[in-house]
Write a protein that holds these residues in place. Structure first.
Motif, PDB file in Angstrom:
ATOM      1  N   ILE A  87       2.777  -0.290  17.527  1.00 52.51           N
ATOM      2  CA  ILE A  87       3.434  -0.125  15.721  1.00 52.51           C
ATOM      3  C   ILE A  87       2.736  -0.231  15.223  1.00 52.51           C
ATOM      4  O   ILE A  87       4.155   0.558  13.964  1.00 52.51           O
ATOM      5  CB  ILE A  87       4.021  -1.855  16.007  1.00 52.51           C
ATOM      6  CG1 ILE A  87       4.481  -2.590  17.517  1.00 52.51           C
ATOM      7  CG2 ILE A  87       3.976  -2.230  14.575  1.00 52.51           C
ATOM      8  CD1 ILE A  87       4.960  -4.129  17.808  1.00 52.51           C
ATOM      9  N   GLU A  88       1.597  -0.091  14.774  1.00 54.79           N
ATOM     10  CA  GLU A  88       0.882   0.078  13.695  1.00 54.79           C
ATOM     11  C   GLU A  88       1.023   1.715  13.506  1.00 54.79           C
ATOM     12  O   GLU A  88       1.096   2.066  12.450  1.00 54.79           O
ATOM     13  CB  GLU A  88      -0.630   0.062  13.730  1.00 54.79           C
ATOM     14  CG  GLU A  88      -0.916  -1.642  14.027  1.00 54.79           C
ATOM     15  CD  GLU A  88      -0.536  -2.280  12.115  1.00 54.79           C
ATOM     16  OE1 GLU A  88      -1.005  -1.401  11.145  1.00 54.79           O
ATOM     17  OE2 GLU A  88       0.150  -3.316  12.025  1.00 54.79           O
ATOM     18  N   LYS A  89       0.946   2.155  14.224  1.00 53.08           N
ATOM     19  CA  LYS A  89       0.842   3.571  14.298  1.00 53.08           C
ATOM     20  C   LYS A  89       2.377   4.536  13.824  1.00 53.08           C
ATOM     21  O   LYS A  89       2.388   5.027  13.065  1.00 53.08           O
ATOM     22  CB  LYS A  89       0.803   4.530  15.651  1.00 53.08           C
ATOM     23  CG  LYS A  89       0.877   6.149  15.777  1.00 53.08           C
ATOM     24  CD  LYS A  89       0.795   6.721  17.161  1.00 53.08           C
ATOM     25  CE  LYS A  89       1.050   8.452  16.790  1.00 53.08           C
ATOM     26  NZ  LYS A  89       1.012   8.800  17.849  1.00 53.08           N
ATOM     27  N   GLU A  90       3.338   3.227  14.800  1.00 56.45           N
ATOM     28  CA  GLU A  90       4.514   4.128  14.111  1.00 56.45           C
ATOM     29  C   GLU A  90       5.374   3.212  12.447  1.00 56.45           C
ATOM     30  O   GLU A  90       5.822   3.900  11.670  1.00 56.45           O
ATOM     31  CB  GLU A  90       6.052   3.373  15.033  1.00 56.45           C
ATOM     32  CG  GLU A  90       6.159   4.032  15.755  1.00 56.45           C
ATOM     33  CD  GLU A  90       6.883   3.412  17.345  1.00 56.45           C
ATOM     34  OE1 GLU A  90       7.245   2.027  16.467  1.00 56.45           O
ATOM     35  OE2 GLU A  90       7.805   3.963  17.435  1.00 56.45           O
ATOM     36  N   TRP A  91       4.553   2.065  12.290  1.00 57.87           N
ATOM     37  CA  TRP A  91       4.142   1.889  10.805  1.00 57.87           C
ATOM     38  C   TRP A  91       3.915   2.469   9.656  1.00 57.87           C
ATOM     39  O   TRP A  91       4.376   2.203   8.497  1.00 57.87           O
ATOM     40  CB  TRP A  91       4.072   0.230  11.027  1.00 57.87           C
ATOM     41  CG  TRP A  91       3.675  -0.404   9.559  1.00 57.87           C
ATOM     42  CD1 TRP A  91       2.701  -0.284   8.609  1.00 57.87           C
ATOM     43  CD2 TRP A  91       4.740  -0.269   8.232  1.00 57.87           C
ATOM     44  NE1 TRP A  91       2.222  -1.225   8.030  1.00 57.87           N
ATOM     45  CE2 TRP A  91       3.754  -0.947   7.216  1.00 57.87           C
ATOM     46  CE3 TRP A  91       5.388  -1.211   8.533  1.00 57.87           C
ATOM     47  CZ2 TRP A  91       3.605  -1.824   6.057  1.00 57.87           C
ATOM     48  CZ3 TRP A  91       5.879  -1.556   6.961  1.00 57.87           C
ATOM     49  CH2 TRP A  91       4.967  -1.832   6.253  1.00 57.87           C
ATOM     50  N   ARG A  92       3.027   2.957  10.546  1.00 61.42           N
ATOM     51  CA  ARG A  92       1.811   3.513   9.135  1.00 61.42           C
ATOM     52  C   ARG A  92       2.824   5.218   8.777  1.00 61.42           C
ATOM     53  O   ARG A  92       3.090   5.772   7.770  1.00 61.42           O
ATOM     54  CB  ARG A  92       0.848   4.051   9.409  1.00 61.42           C
ATOM     55  CG  ARG A  92      -0.226   3.118   9.344  1.00 61.42           C
ATOM     56  CD  ARG A  92      -1.811   3.964   9.722  1.00 61.42           C
ATOM     57  NE  ARG A  92      -1.751   4.335  10.570  1.00 61.42           N
ATOM     58  CZ  ARG A  92      -1.495   3.727  12.050  1.00 61.42           C
ATOM     59  NH1 ARG A  92      -2.153   2.050  12.194  1.00 61.42           N
ATOM     60  NH2 ARG A  92      -2.599   4.405  13.205  1.00 61.42           N
ATOM     61  N   ALA A  93       3.567   5.504  10.184  1.00 56.78           N
ATOM     62  CA  ALA A  93       4.750   6.930  10.067  1.00 56.78           C
ATOM     63  C   ALA A  93       5.289   6.926   9.483  1.00 56.78           C
ATOM     64  O   ALA A  93       6.149   7.555   8.417  1.00 56.78           O
ATOM     65  CB  ALA A  93       5.155   7.064  11.359  1.00 56.78           C
ATOM     66  N   ALA A  94       6.179   5.533   9.090  1.00 57.66           N
ATOM     67  CA  ALA A  94       7.537   5.182   8.776  1.00 57.66           C
ATOM     68  C   ALA A  94       7.123   5.206   6.732  1.00 57.66           C
ATOM     69  O   ALA A  94       7.924   5.530   5.985  1.00 57.66           O
ATOM     70  CB  ALA A  94       8.313   4.082   8.921  1.00 57.66           C
ATOM     71  N   GLN A  95       5.891   4.250   6.657  1.00 63.74           N
ATOM     72  CA  GLN A  95       5.873   4.465   5.336  1.00 63.74           C
ATOM     73  C   GLN A  95       5.450   5.616   5.094  1.00 63.74           C
ATOM     74  O   GLN A  95       5.926   5.828   3.514  1.00 63.74           O
ATOM     75  CB  GLN A  95       4.284   2.935   5.128  1.00 63.74           C
ATOM     76  CG  GLN A  95       4.928   2.124   5.299  1.00 63.74           C
ATOM     77  CD  GLN A  95       5.779   1.148   4.439  1.00 63.74           C
ATOM     78  OE1 GLN A  95       5.928   1.695   3.593  1.00 63.74           O
ATOM     79  NE2 GLN A  95       7.126   0.733   5.951  1.00 63.74           N
ATOM     80  N   PHE A  96       4.798   6.709   5.393  1.00 62.06           N
ATOM     81  CA  PHE A  96       4.445   7.764   4.742  1.00 62.06           C
ATOM     82  C   PHE A  96       5.423   8.268   4.583  1.00 62.06           C
ATOM     83  O   PHE A  96       5.910   9.835   3.875  1.00 62.06           O
ATOM     84  CB  PHE A  96       3.241   8.724   6.033  1.00 62.06           C
ATOM     85  CG  PHE A  96       3.394  10.170   5.260  1.00 62.06           C
ATOM     86  CD1 PHE A  96       1.688  10.070   4.641  1.00 62.06           C
ATOM     87  CD2 PHE A  96       3.345  10.894   5.680  1.00 62.06           C
ATOM     88  CE1 PHE A  96       1.064  11.524   3.530  1.00 62.06           C
ATOM     89  CE2 PHE A  96       3.328  12.542   5.293  1.00 62.06           C
ATOM     90  CZ  PHE A  96       2.463  12.625   4.602  1.00 62.06           C
ATOM     91  N   PHE A  97       6.948   8.552   5.364  1.00 67.53           N
ATOM     92  CA  PHE A  97       7.994   8.624   5.191  1.00 67.53           C
ATOM     93  C   PHE A  97       8.597   8.354   4.200  1.00 67.53           C
ATOM     94  O   PHE A  97       9.026   9.680   3.388  1.00 67.53           O
ATOM     95  CB  PHE A  97       8.931   8.864   6.801  1.00 67.53           C
ATOM     96  CG  PHE A  97      10.450   9.162   5.904  1.00 67.53           C
ATOM     97  CD1 PHE A  97      10.812  10.993   6.118  1.00 67.53           C
ATOM     98  CD2 PHE A  97      11.135   8.086   5.842  1.00 67.53           C
ATOM     99  CE1 PHE A  97      11.746  10.914   5.537  1.00 67.53           C
ATOM    100  CE2 PHE A  97      12.642   8.761   5.775  1.00 67.53           C
ATOM    101  CZ  PHE A  97      13.026   9.798   5.695  1.00 67.53           C
ATOM    102  N   MET A  98       9.001   7.289   3.798  1.00 66.92           N
ATOM    103  CA  MET A  98       8.786   6.279   2.360  1.00 66.92           C
ATOM    104  C   MET A  98       8.109   7.185   1.408  1.00 66.92           C
ATOM    105  O   MET A  98       9.035   7.098   0.222  1.00 66.92           O
ATOM    106  CB  MET A  98       8.858   4.973   2.443  1.00 66.92           C
ATOM    107  CG  MET A  98       9.718   4.548   3.895  1.00 66.92           C
ATOM    108  SD  MET A  98      11.292   4.317   3.787  1.00 66.92           S
ATOM    109  CE  MET A  98      11.739   3.796   2.354  1.00 66.92           C
ATOM    110  N   ALA A  99       7.145   7.345   1.334  1.00 65.26           N
ATOM    111  CA  ALA A  99       6.292   8.133   0.023  1.00 65.26           C
ATOM    112  C   ALA A  99       6.802   9.527  -0.359  1.00 65.26           C
ATOM    113  O   ALA A  99       6.772   9.726  -1.053  1.00 65.26           O
ATOM    114  CB  ALA A  99       4.383   7.250   0.558  1.00 65.26           C
ATOM    115  N   LYS A 100       6.211   9.813   1.351  1.00 61.37           N
ATOM    116  CA  LYS A 100       6.668  11.408   1.329  1.00 61.37           C
ATOM    117  C   LYS A 100       7.823  12.477   1.682  1.00 61.37           C
ATOM    118  O   LYS A 100       7.790  13.958   1.566  1.00 61.37           O
ATOM    119  CB  LYS A 100       5.356  12.289   1.992  1.00 61.37           C
ATOM    120  CG  LYS A 100       3.399  11.420   1.685  1.00 61.37           C
ATOM    121  CD  LYS A 100       3.364  11.882  -0.129  1.00 61.37           C
ATOM    122  CE  LYS A 100       2.089  11.324  -0.457  1.00 61.37           C
ATOM    123  NZ  LYS A 100       1.396  12.083  -1.778  1.00 61.37           N
ATOM    124  N   GLY A 101       8.773  11.781   1.981  1.00 59.00           N
ATOM    125  CA  GLY A 101      10.203  12.261   3.491  1.00 59.00           C
ATOM    126  C   GLY A 101      10.704  13.020   2.130  1.00 59.00           C
ATOM    127  O   GLY A 101      10.164  12.573   1.034  1.00 59.00           O
TER     128      GLY A 101
END
Length: 142
Positions: free
Chosen positions: A14-28
């Protein structure tokens, strides 16, 4: 593997997916997010705020009545009540995937490489660039 290990693995995922999703929201690709309806934007805001800050604080002033978009986000956050931060992270990822399933493909294709490039510190990058210039004759001008 015991039950505790399985719970930890689930939490780590969950933490890994959360960090990836946050990265997408910031840099995607930000244009992608602009096409989401306001309700979806408000829900994403609410789940993120709940995950980061916990339950929505009581609003003491009337500033939210001026901005309808902000009011909608605030109401969405308040509606989450006492949802745990871990649950909010999981639901954020699930909701993002339901409204924008392409985010995972972006993460797999571009996100990992971009994170790796950004994780390289400034000092290392400067040193690498300096070394490459020395190799191209830069040192003869020193």
């Amino acid at each position: 593997m015991g039950l505790r290990d399985e719970e930890q693995d689930h939490h780590d995922q969950i933490e890994k997916e959360w960090r990836a999703a946050q990265f997408f929201m910031a840099k995607g690709p930000s244009a992608t997010l602009e096409f989401l309806v306001d309700d979806a934007k408000a829900q994403l805001f609410a789940y993120r705020a709940q995950a980061l800050d916990g339950p929505c604080p009581d609003v003491q002033n009337g500033t939210l009545t001026i901005d309808p978009a902000l009011r909608k986000k605030q109401e969405a956050w308040a509606s989450l009540g006492d949802m745990s931060r871990d649950t909010a992270k999981r639901v954020f990822v699930e909701f993002l995937t339901s409204v924008l399933p392409e985010w995972k493909e972006w993460n797999d294709s571009y996100g990992e490489a971009l994170r790796h490039a950004q994780s390289e510190g400034t000092a290392e990058r400067i040193l690498r660039e300096f070394r490459s210039k020395i190799g191209t004759g830069f040192s003869s001008r020193l």
